[in-house]
Design a protein around this motif. Sequence first.
Motif, PDB file in Angstrom:
ATOM      1  N   GLU A 290       0.819  -1.213   0.000  1.00  0.00           N
ATOM      2  CA  GLU A 290       0.000   0.000   0.000  1.00  0.00           C
ATOM      3  C   GLU A 290       0.849   1.259   0.000  1.00  0.00           C
ATOM      4  OE1 GLU A 290      -3.714   0.400   0.834  1.00  0.00           O
ATOM      5  OE2 GLU A 290      -3.597  -1.472  -0.292  1.00  0.00           O
ATOM      6  N   GLY A 291       2.154   1.086   0.077  1.00  0.00           N
ATOM      7  CA  GLY A 291       3.016   2.263   0.109  1.00  0.00           C
ATOM      8  C   GLY A 291       3.177   2.848   1.494  1.00  0.00           C
ATOM      9  N   LEU A 292       3.042   2.019   2.506  1.00  0.00           N
ATOM     10  CA  LEU A 292       3.242   2.514   3.875  1.00  0.00           C
ATOM     11  C   LEU A 292       4.354   1.716   4.541  1.00  0.00           C
ATOM     12  CD1 LEU A 292      -0.451   2.864   5.044  1.00  0.00           C
ATOM     13  CD2 LEU A 292       1.169   4.725   4.780  1.00  0.00           C
ATOM     14  N   PRO A 293       5.600   1.957   4.140  1.00  0.00           N
ATOM     15  CA  PRO A 293       6.686   1.166   4.704  1.00  0.00           C
ATOM     16  C   PRO A 293       6.968   1.572   6.152  1.00  0.00           C
ATOM     17  CG  PRO A 293       7.566   2.866   3.312  1.00  0.00           C
ATOM     18  CD  PRO A 293       6.078   2.990   3.239  1.00  0.00           C
ATOM     19  N   CYS A 294       7.846   0.810   6.754  1.00  0.00           N
ATOM     20  CA  CYS A 294       8.191   1.069   8.144  1.00  0.00           C
ATOM     21  C   CYS A 294       8.791   2.458   8.293  1.00  0.00           C
ATOM     22  CB  CYS A 294       9.200   0.012   8.580  1.00  0.00           C
ATOM     23  SG  CYS A 294       9.734   0.220  10.262  1.00  0.00           S
ATOM     24  N   PRO A 295       8.278   3.259   9.208  1.00  0.00           N
ATOM     25  CA  PRO A 295       8.824   4.598   9.374  1.00  0.00           C
ATOM     26  C   PRO A 295      10.243   4.550   9.926  1.00  0.00           C
ATOM     27  CG  PRO A 295       7.133   4.149  11.007  1.00  0.00           C
ATOM     28  CD  PRO A 295       7.171   2.965  10.115  1.00  0.00           C
ATOM     29  N   GLN A 296      11.063   5.533   9.556  1.00  0.00           N
ATOM     30  CA  GLN A 296      12.439   5.590  10.031  1.00  0.00           C
ATOM     31  C   GLN A 296      12.457   5.958  11.512  1.00  0.00           C
ATOM     32  OE1 GLN A 296      15.314   5.025   8.410  1.00  0.00           O
ATOM     33  NE2 GLN A 296      14.183   4.365   6.606  1.00  0.00           N
ATOM     34  N   PRO A 297      13.360   5.361  12.259  1.00  0.00           N
ATOM     35  CA  PRO A 297      13.487   5.781  13.662  1.00  0.00           C
ATOM     36  C   PRO A 297      13.890   7.249  13.737  1.00  0.00           C
ATOM     37  CG  PRO A 297      14.732   3.782  13.232  1.00  0.00           C
ATOM     38  CD  PRO A 297      14.275   4.288  11.914  1.00  0.00           C
ATOM     39  N   LYS A 298      13.568   7.859  14.883  1.00  0.00           N
ATOM     40  CA  LYS A 298      13.855   9.294  15.003  1.00  0.00           C
ATOM     41  C   LYS A 298      15.332   9.566  15.204  1.00  0.00           C
ATOM     42  CE  LYS A 298       9.498  10.824  16.912  1.00  0.00           C
ATOM     43  NZ  LYS A 298       9.036  10.213  18.141  1.00  0.00           N
ATOM     44  N   PHE A 299      16.074   8.574  15.701  1.00  0.00           N
ATOM     45  CA  PHE A 299      17.479   8.835  15.979  1.00  0.00           C
ATOM     46  C   PHE A 299      18.348   8.464  14.782  1.00  0.00           C
ATOM     47  CE2 PHE A 299      17.397   4.367  16.950  1.00  0.00           C
ATOM     48  CZ  PHE A 299      16.190   4.206  17.604  1.00  0.00           C
ATOM     49  N   ALA A 300      19.565   8.981  14.796  1.00  0.00           N
ATOM     50  CA  ALA A 300      20.454   8.784  13.654  1.00  0.00           C
ATOM     51  C   ALA A 300      20.901   7.326  13.582  1.00  0.00           C
ATOM     52  CB  ALA A 300      21.670   9.682  13.821  1.00  0.00           C
ATOM     53  N   LEU A 301      21.023   6.832  12.380  1.00  0.00           N
ATOM     54  CA  LEU A 301      21.462   5.466  12.199  1.00  0.00           C
ATOM     55  C   LEU A 301      22.817   5.434  11.522  1.00  0.00           C
ATOM     56  CD1 LEU A 301      18.160   3.816  11.006  1.00  0.00           C
ATOM     57  CD2 LEU A 301      19.195   3.727  13.268  1.00  0.00           C
ATOM     58  N   LYS A 302      23.547   4.388  11.832  1.00  0.00           N
ATOM     59  CA  LYS A 302      24.853   4.205  11.210  1.00  0.00           C
ATOM     60  C   LYS A 302      24.720   3.222  10.053  1.00  0.00           C
ATOM     61  CE  LYS A 302      26.633   4.235  15.874  1.00  0.00           C
ATOM     62  NZ  LYS A 302      27.581   5.293  16.100  1.00  0.00           N
ATOM     63  N   GLY A 303      25.695   3.336   9.184  1.00  0.00           N
ATOM     64  CA  GLY A 303      25.832   2.303   8.173  1.00  0.00           C
ATOM     65  C   GLY A 303      24.717   2.257   7.152  1.00  0.00           C
ATOM     66  N   LEU A 304      23.990   3.380   6.999  1.00  0.00           N
ATOM     67  CA  LEU A 304      22.872   3.327   6.067  1.00  0.00           C
ATOM     68  C   LEU A 304      23.315   3.390   4.615  1.00  0.00           C
ATOM     69  CD1 LEU A 304      19.832   5.165   7.557  1.00  0.00           C
ATOM     70  CD2 LEU A 304      20.277   2.736   7.269  1.00  0.00           C
ATOM     71  N   GLU A 305      24.347   4.234   4.318  1.00  0.00           N
ATOM     72  CA  GLU A 305      24.770   4.331   2.924  1.00  0.00           C
ATOM     73  C   GLU A 305      25.252   2.979   2.427  1.00  0.00           C
ATOM     74  OE1 GLU A 305      25.555   7.906   5.257  1.00  0.00           O
ATOM     75  OE2 GLU A 305      26.375   5.894   5.327  1.00  0.00           O
ATOM     76  N   GLU A 306      26.035   2.343   3.270  1.00  0.00           N
ATOM     77  CA  GLU A 306      26.526   1.033   2.872  1.00  0.00           C
ATOM     78  C   GLU A 306      25.364   0.091   2.588  1.00  0.00           C
ATOM     79  OE1 GLU A 306      27.760   2.812   5.366  1.00  0.00           O
ATOM     80  OE2 GLU A 306      29.775   2.196   5.939  1.00  0.00           O
ATOM     81  N   ASP A 307      24.366   0.231   3.441  1.00  0.00           N
ATOM     82  CA  ASP A 307      23.186  -0.617   3.298  1.00  0.00           C
ATOM     83  C   ASP A 307      22.548  -0.375   1.931  1.00  0.00           C
ATOM     84  OD1 ASP A 307      21.497  -2.495   4.130  1.00  0.00           O
ATOM     85  OD2 ASP A 307      20.249  -1.193   5.364  1.00  0.00           O
ATOM     86  N   GLU A 308      22.437   0.914   1.593  1.00  0.00           N
ATOM     87  CA  GLU A 308      21.830   1.277   0.315  1.00  0.00           C
ATOM     88  C   GLU A 308      22.666   0.738  -0.842  1.00  0.00           C
ATOM     89  OE1 GLU A 308      19.243   4.153   1.842  1.00  0.00           O
ATOM     90  OE2 GLU A 308      18.954   2.057   1.359  1.00  0.00           O
ATOM     91  N   ASP A 309      24.005   0.928  -0.729  1.00  0.00           N
ATOM     92  CA  ASP A 309      24.886   0.443  -1.780  1.00  0.00           C
ATOM     93  C   ASP A 309      24.695  -1.043  -2.003  1.00  0.00           C
ATOM     94  OD1 ASP A 309      25.832   2.897  -2.082  1.00  0.00           O
ATOM     95  OD2 ASP A 309      27.750   2.597  -1.033  1.00  0.00           O
ATOM     96  N   ALA A 310      24.562  -1.713  -0.897  1.00  0.00           N
ATOM     97  CA  ALA A 310      24.461  -3.169  -0.988  1.00  0.00           C
ATOM     98  C   ALA A 310      23.232  -3.579  -1.785  1.00  0.00           C
ATOM     99  CB  ALA A 310      24.421  -3.770   0.399  1.00  0.00           C
ATOM    100  N   LYS A 311      22.199  -2.770  -1.660  1.00  0.00           N
ATOM    101  CA  LYS A 311      20.999  -3.112  -2.410  1.00  0.00           C
ATOM    102  C   LYS A 311      21.214  -2.796  -3.867  1.00  0.00           C
ATOM    103  CE  LYS A 311      17.789  -2.459   1.319  1.00  0.00           C
ATOM    104  NZ  LYS A 311      17.159  -1.405   2.049  1.00  0.00           N
TER     105      LYS A 311
END
Lengths: 495, 415
Positions: free
Chosen positions: A474-495
Amino acid sequence: MIAKNRAFPGGYRFKHFQGRPQDKLIKAAIPAMVTIPLMQGFGDEVAAVVGADDKVAAGQTIGRDDESISSPVHSSVNGKVVNIGKIDYLGNETTAITIESDGTEGWQSLEGCSAAWDNLSIEQIEKLVYLSGASGAGRDGIPTGFNSSIISPDEVENVIIHGVESEMFAVSSGLLLKDDNLSHFAEGTKILRKMLPHAAFSIALNSECKSLITDVSGALADNDWCDVRGLEPRYPADYDEVLVSAVLGREFPVGHLAANIGVIVLDIQAVLAVYDAVVAGKAVIERTIALAGPGFKENLHISARVGSPVQHIIDGMVKQDADLRFLRNSCLTGEALSDLSMPADRTCGAIIAVVEGNNREMFAFVRPGPRKDSYSRTFLSLLFGSEKITKLCETNLRGEERPCISCNYCVEVCPVSLMPHLLFRHVEREIIDEKLLKYGIYDCIECNLCTYVCPSKITLGQWIKDGKAKLIDEGLPCPQPKFALKGLEEDEDAK
Amino acid sequence: MKVIRSLLDKLYEVPGLQRYKPIIGAADAILYGTNETTHAAPHVVDNIDIKRYMSFVILALLPAVAASVYFFGFRVIAIIMVSYMAGGAVEVIFAMVGKHDIHEGFLITGLIFPLVLPPTCPLWVVAIGVVFGTMFGKEMFGGTGRNIFNPALVGRLFITIAFPAIMSANWQQPFDYSLETDATTVATPLGKYKSTAMAGEVNPTVVEFKEDEANKQVLFTSAAAVEKCTLNPESKFDGVKIYCVGNGAYKKAAKHKRIEESNLTRLFSYGDLLVGKEPGSMGETCRIVIILGGIFLMFAKVSNWRIPVSYLGTVFVLALVGHRFLPQDIAPPVFQIFAGGLMFGAMFMATDPITSPFTKAGKYCFGVSCGVLTVLIRSFTGYVEGVMFSIVIMNAFTPLIDQIVLMFKYRPAKT
Ligand code: SF4
Ligand code: SF4
């Protein structure tokens, strides 16, 4: 240092089930053939670095990809590659390397290992750990300079090593840490600390194994970066989500990994693997696997080469006359192993044989039930349960599916304080909207405990999973946590 | 046993019986349990099922049933059987029409309903009540799990309104097994209290006897009240009828020199209320077994303690405060707790998980509201008893209460 921990809500103690593995370890024979999937546990599939008909040695790297987030895989036997091809492995199509073994026991050690590991540089240690394939059996690897985790070693703030045994059946921590292994474990922890110098270490063990906790904290005494604690073995205490909040008191980044907030969760075998890699140069070619459940003649632990067919591991141990279902790792969340020729990879910790309960039982619902487990207190097992009178472990539903009666059992046991029946009612009526988000559907850690306790036999866990999938549609993915996350770019690259 | 097994298996096959499948299925499931297994994770599940869950309620009610047979005779059994048969028939018909399994809920409705009836209730009224309750209290909403009202209460409410004469006056004296209803009926403790309190003064600090007040009467609800009044030198008790609630007040009054024994009446003793020697609905009089049954259910995790505790607690507190200021209207707290259908209602009807809120805060809210309503109805309306009404009213508010609690609970939308 023995530390205190926060309790989590809900959960359930699985006590005294028949088929608990004893603290006894045997060695499986070297299998004639192993199948090594090129994706094991976390990360992406790695590329094969050997070809068909190549001669390989146990411990030799056969699949590796330094670019993507992954860790190398090894041949677990000495022998010859016979095939590289796709297999259907646990529902995923995965490339696997099949190796014919020559039956010898030996293994090739990694270069540069040293018993005096303190003299090795951090880079050397990282390389050894990376090459050995040691990783958390769960969803993330051990951060090194080689892309073996979504975060870099500097970003690690906490390491949690757990051996809580909250599942109905789990590998015994006491067995893993027996004799020499205790000091190996302590050394392994120190090696990890050297690799991750900014991290605070927490070791969470079964609070009922008092002597084990004393031993471990004794072995690691005088290290103020490390605390040892007992955690009540209440399922699902060894889930990453629960550990992070129970041990560290930190909020888990829903929809992400513990690594995203700088926490690495490892089990005891992973730490021992680190020790083996750095000190002995041994790659992860062996796993200690618990043979649990009433379907085995004797319940014990077996140390088997990674990639051995399940059939080979359990060979001769299974009761013959019973109709059995084999499960991988967990009765609550594990997959049924329908094809026993499939390999047990390095994420396999237990093979469970439960009895197919397709027998009828006279007046089942009014029987006193001295051996029947229940969250409610309506069975005599409440009074009788002990090591001697163990509880039955079979797959019978013991009842028909009925409408929800709002008994609230599911709410009481949910470890993340959701209202499973509320979510179920919405998903059942196809109400897929923000309400589900509001009721925290993405917080569900899919532990399946709600399904376990439901007297109406509603498969709540499955409904909630389906609800999540529909929400994403439906286009309602899990909302991002309010705090900063590490390692997200790498995560994106991996995809 | 094999004979039954093969008979059942054959019955499934008979083409003409397809329509009666729910009945065969229910008999099968009760006799033999299921042979179904889990399909996916979790591969092993809890042993509890709805049948066992419901049978525990029945188990907890059995002592109350036994007590009512002891006090009111074997007619109780006949009433229960009629209730089960009529209620079961409705359930079966709906299962056949709706082509679903027979749900176990009526096993409870069919037992709770007769227990809240007066022992003299004619059998045909029992049948009408349970049929109405099952149909309009449950099946119309879509069956077990979807109903808003407690079906037993709906049935009871219906016959109270439809047959007021039968339902309000005919209370059989315990141990009076004769069925000549006219000769034996008496008022319930709540009724006795109400009429006595209305007719005279309650807990006066001074009693004056005047010639023109021929039938003056006074009601004392505690030993302390008696003491206070008798210590007052102004009090004159000649010819005044004195009623006492409980043994304490009675003994105190009897000891007093100026009160004549012939003018003194004990309405009832708390001990009799507790063991059930006072008239009332069939299953609600023996409070001691009801309390034990209720605690057993809470221990077994079949019912939740929140509603009974908040319900009884509210009644107690309200009665404690209210009796102090309005003794004429509001009966004393301990008496309220042990009188009428409160204990039974709080332990077995307000706790019905389907028709009470599922949120924790909602449960407290439900219990407290029931308590307030019960005290209000008992004290300030023409009705003697208010438990049934308050639970049904709060049943209607249950979805709303849950909605409001959820609104607060999930207010800051988790982002
Ligand atoms: S456990 Fe099952 S019956 Fe009970 S509230 Fe949850 S979904 Fe409903
Ligand atoms: S599966 Fe999800 S909803 Fe069910 S108990 Fe576990 S976390 Fe809660």
